[in-house]
Design a protein around this motif. Sequence first.
Motif, PDB file in Angstrom:
ATOM      1  N   PHE A  46       0.835  -1.206   0.000  1.00  0.00           N
ATOM      2  CA  PHE A  46       0.000   0.000   0.000  1.00  0.00           C
ATOM      3  C   PHE A  46       0.865   1.249   0.000  1.00  0.00           C
ATOM      4  CE2 PHE A  46      -2.620   3.121   2.305  1.00  0.00           C
ATOM      5  CZ  PHE A  46      -3.654   3.186   1.415  1.00  0.00           C
ATOM      6  N   PHE A  47       1.889   1.226   0.825  1.00  0.00           N
ATOM      7  CA  PHE A  47       2.818   2.362   0.906  1.00  0.00           C
ATOM      8  C   PHE A  47       3.451   2.638  -0.455  1.00  0.00           C
ATOM      9  CE2 PHE A  47       6.600   4.638   2.045  1.00  0.00           C
ATOM     10  CZ  PHE A  47       6.274   5.326   3.190  1.00  0.00           C
ATOM     11  N   LEU A  48       3.977   1.587  -1.054  1.00  0.00           N
ATOM     12  CA  LEU A  48       4.641   1.754  -2.361  1.00  0.00           C
ATOM     13  C   LEU A  48       3.654   2.244  -3.408  1.00  0.00           C
ATOM     14  CD1 LEU A  48       6.847  -1.435  -2.554  1.00  0.00           C
ATOM     15  CD2 LEU A  48       7.496   0.820  -1.838  1.00  0.00           C
ATOM     16  N   TRP A  49       2.458   1.691  -3.388  1.00  0.00           N
ATOM     17  CA  TRP A  49       1.510   2.009  -4.449  1.00  0.00           C
ATOM     18  C   TRP A  49       1.005   3.436  -4.336  1.00  0.00           C
ATOM     19  CZ3 TRP A  49       0.861   0.365  -8.978  1.00  0.00           C
ATOM     20  CH2 TRP A  49      -0.263   0.732  -9.687  1.00  0.00           C
ATOM     21  N   VAL A  50       0.783   3.917  -3.128  1.00  0.00           N
ATOM     22  CA  VAL A  50       0.306   5.288  -2.969  1.00  0.00           C
ATOM     23  C   VAL A  50       1.372   6.276  -3.407  1.00  0.00           C
ATOM     24  CG1 VAL A  50      -0.385   6.983  -1.253  1.00  0.00           C
ATOM     25  CG2 VAL A  50      -1.384   4.769  -1.228  1.00  0.00           C
ATOM     26  N   SER A  51       2.635   5.974  -3.082  1.00  0.00           N
ATOM     27  CA  SER A  51       3.708   6.864  -3.519  1.00  0.00           C
ATOM     28  C   SER A  51       3.781   6.921  -5.039  1.00  0.00           C
ATOM     29  CB  SER A  51       5.041   6.380  -2.960  1.00  0.00           C
ATOM     30  OG  SER A  51       4.945   6.174  -1.580  1.00  0.00           O
ATOM     31  N   LEU A  52       3.685   5.763  -5.653  1.00  0.00           N
ATOM     32  CA  LEU A  52       3.786   5.697  -7.104  1.00  0.00           C
ATOM     33  C   LEU A  52       2.612   6.385  -7.786  1.00  0.00           C
ATOM     34  CD1 LEU A  52       5.507   4.178  -9.315  1.00  0.00           C
ATOM     35  CD2 LEU A  52       3.417   2.916  -9.541  1.00  0.00           C
ATOM     36  N   ASN A  90       0.795   8.920  -6.755  1.00  0.00           N
ATOM     37  CA  ASN A  90       0.946  10.368  -6.759  1.00  0.00           C
ATOM     38  C   ASN A  90       1.942  10.799  -7.818  1.00  0.00           C
ATOM     39  OD1 ASN A  90       0.705  13.056  -5.771  1.00  0.00           O
ATOM     40  ND2 ASN A  90       2.688  12.759  -4.834  1.00  0.00           N
TER      41      ASN A  90
END
Lengths: 330, 67
Positions: free
Chosen positions: A150-156, A158
């Motif tokens: 989830f962390f990686l995907w939200v950063s990507l 944006n």
Amino acid sequence: MLARQTVPLRACPRRSLFLTFLATPLASAFLSRSPAKERGLQLLFRCLSLSILGGSLGQHAQRVVTGGQYGSTQPCLGHYQPLLVARLGLPVLCGGQPSFLLLPAGFLALYVALGSPAAAGIAASSGRHLAGALGANQLAPAQAAVRVCFFLWVSLLNLVAVSSLWARSADVFSPEAAGRLFGLLGAGATLGQLLGSLAAGALARAPVLGGGGGAPSLLPLLASAGMLELAGQAAARYRLQGKPAGSGGGPSLPMSTVRVGAEDEEEVDGGDAQSQAPGLGGAASGGKAGGGGPAGGASAVRALQRGGGASGSLLGHLLGRTLEGYCLIR
Amino acid sequence: MQLRPLSAGFAAFCSTLAGYFLLLPLRDEAGVSLGTHNLPRLFVGCVCFACPLAALISASCHKVFWT
């Protein structure tokens, strides 16, 4: 404790790589089929918002399996989430093109990719029943893996959304208009940050919808997906109006022609603009696209795609696209 | 004249960042619950994750937007 934390983090790059290879043929397939530029941008945003829904679905599937300690109502609510998401997703799908029937496949693939750690997490979390409720450092490996994803995907998300919007802005406005108007676009971005923070605060005080067990509430995820869909609708209208030639209507026009048209409208002395046109177009294509660089990269890409057989063609296609993206940098 | 593309871009930026800032507390909560000593590794993972995927998406966008 530290050792237990490092295990899912070490396994995470493999999983995120897997997720990458699952989620990106989606975007590239839809984008390559879209007829116009702003339509492609809208499709990209729709994919992003649906990916949020897929991630939330995976998180809740994982929570339903592992988080049984919160009473029987939460798993029941959790069983409704696929229905809810399907009901939200279907009008979106029907509004799109027929080629969008590909979308549920990628959607389900994302769901499976995020939800499959849950099966591994059953055995891990059945022994320590209350582990998720006690402290921050006592996560099951499956929970930790879902959080990392989830962390990686939200950063990507944006990164991709904002950069593609700025790229489209630079395409829509002429350089002179960009100097005047990009500040206002930045003000819109700041207003969005303010509104999003306020809405997140309000939703934190709202009753939890399908959350608990360490998984976040569904409301911010749904709201965020809705906002991204709205952004896609706005991006579909993001073009210069009242100009027949260069306003993004012609999908076969090369970019330099579009830029020259914009220059021609801005500066009234058309002869100078026309005479400068090849230099401008060359500069623009050299700066943005690169005239011959992508061609060489593309031929390597073709060779790579031909080299991978029938079974490895998808992998070869993905690798080719990635190489092509690196060739576009210069 | 340029009011309509400006308003469309304004709305697009506004809703994109509103959506991101709706997700940001959840992302930070996930990061903190993984342990604050893991945050540097998470950001390194973000970089490693974003580099190939951004290239991939920009390649496919390039094919649509500028050809």
